[in-house]
Scaffold this motif. Structure first.
Motif, PDB file in Angstrom:
ATOM      1  N   THR A  15       0.784  -1.229   0.000  1.00 32.99           N
ATOM      2  CA  THR A  15       0.000   0.000   0.000  1.00 32.99           C
ATOM      3  C   THR A  15       0.821   1.287   0.000  1.00 32.99           C
ATOM      4  N   ASP A  46       1.725   2.609   2.616  1.00 28.55           N
ATOM      5  CA  ASP A  46       1.263   3.262   3.834  1.00 28.55           C
ATOM      6  C   ASP A  46       2.261   2.955   4.957  1.00 28.55           C
ATOM      7  N   ASP A 103      -8.268  -5.548  -2.693  1.00 25.74           N
ATOM      8  CA  ASP A 103      -8.551  -5.104  -1.327  1.00 25.74           C
ATOM      9  C   ASP A 103      -7.456  -5.623  -0.400  1.00 25.74           C
ATOM     10  N   LYS A 147      -7.042  -1.626   9.524  1.00 21.66           N
ATOM     11  CA  LYS A 147      -6.873  -0.776   8.344  1.00 21.66           C
ATOM     12  C   LYS A 147      -7.339  -1.522   7.114  1.00 21.66           C
ATOM     13  N   LYS A 148      -7.954  -0.787   6.187  1.00 23.29           N
ATOM     14  CA  LYS A 148      -8.369  -1.372   4.915  1.00 23.29           C
ATOM     15  C   LYS A 148      -8.187  -0.331   3.819  1.00 23.29           C
ATOM     16  N   GLN A 149      -7.769  -0.788   2.666  1.00 25.55           N
ATOM     17  CA  GLN A 149      -7.760   0.088   1.494  1.00 25.55           C
ATOM     18  C   GLN A 149      -7.728  -0.740   0.223  1.00 25.55           C
ATOM     19  N   GLN A 150      -8.049  -0.088  -0.874  1.00 25.78           N
ATOM     20  CA  GLN A 150      -8.073  -0.763  -2.172  1.00 25.78           C
ATOM     21  C   GLN A 150      -6.947  -0.215  -3.043  1.00 25.78           C
TER      22      GLN A 150
END
Length: 201
Positions: free
Chosen positions: A78, A80, A110, A121-124
Motif C-alpha cells: 500500500t 502506507d 482489497d 486498516k483497509k484500502q483498495q
C-alpha cells in the motif's frame, strides 16, 4: 536558443527514463508461479506481516531476521507507513499482525491489516496483471528534491506481487535514487528487493 532549449528538454526526458526504477526477476525466476486470468483469485488469502525470506543470489538460503528490519507486507503493497508504539512487543510476538488480500477483479485489490485478528486498516489498490504472470501494483512512489538533474535528484520505487511455488506471497520492489549537479550525474541507490511472506490461510 530554441535548439538549446529543445536539447536540454530532450536530455532531461532521456535521463528521467534512464533512471527510472526497473524490475528484475533474476533472483527468483525459478521460484514463482505465473498467474493468469484463470487462477488470478489464487492471490486471495491471509499472509504474514513480516517476510520469512529475502531472495538473494549471494545467500540463497538466508532466513529473514525481523528484529533487524521494518519491512512488512502491508507497507510494501500500500505504501502506507505504519507507526508502532511498542516495537519490542511486535518482535517478541506479543502483538501479532497479518494482512488479507482479496482480488475483486482484474484491477482492484482489497488489502486489510489485522492486529491480533482484529481489522485495523483497509484500502483498495489498483493494479494490472501482465504477461510475465505478475500483478503490478499501482502504488508507485516518486519524490524529487531541488530541480531534478540540475540541482537535485529523484527517488522512485514500484512494486509487483506474485506467488511462490509453495503458494506464499512474493513482493518485488524496484528502487532507484539518483541525482546530479549541472548534469554531472552521480550514481545513487538502485536495487531490486524480493521478499517472501508466508501464506497463513
Amino acid at each position: 536558443m530554441k535548439k538549446i532549449s529543445r536539447l536540454l528538454l530532450l536530455l532531461l526526458v532521456s535521463v528521467l527514463f534512464i533512471n527510472c526504477a526497473s524490475f528484475s526477476n533474476k533472483d527468483f525466476k525459478n521460484d514463482y508461479t505465473k498467474i493468469n486470468e484463470s487462477n488470478l483469485l489464487s492471490f486471495n488469502g491471509k499472509y504474514s506481516f513480516y517476510p520469512i525470506k529475502k531472495f538473494d543470489k549471494k545467500n540463497p538460503n538466508s532466513q529473514y531476521d525481523i528484529s533487524q528490519n521494518i519491512i512488512n507486507s502491508y507497507n510494501y503493497i500500500t505504501n502506507d507507513i505504519l507507526k508502532f508504539d511498542k516495537k519490542d512487543s511486535i518482535v517478541k510476538g506479543l502483538t501479532e499482525y497479518h494482512i488479507e488480500l482479496n482480488l475483486i477483479n482484474n484491477t482492484d485489490l482489497d488489502v486489510a491489516l489485522f492486529k491480533n485478528n482484529n481489522s485495523i486498516k483497509k484500502q483498495q489498490i489498483k493494479g494490472e496483471l501482465k504477461n510475465d504472470g505478475m500483478f503490478y501494483l499501482d502504488n508507485k512512489y516518486l519524490k524529487c528534491n531541488g530541480i531534478p538533474y540540475l540541482f537535485g535528484g529523484c527517488n522512485n520505487n514500484k512494486r509487483r506481487i506474485t506467488l511462490s511455488k509453495n503458494n506464499n506471497l512474493i513482493i518485488n520492489e524496484a528502487l532507484d535514487n539518483a541525482g546530479a549537479l549541472l548534469f554531472i550525474f552521480w550514481a545513487g541507490q538502485s536495487y531490486n528487493g524480493v521478499y517472501e511472506f508466508k501464506r497463513l490461510e
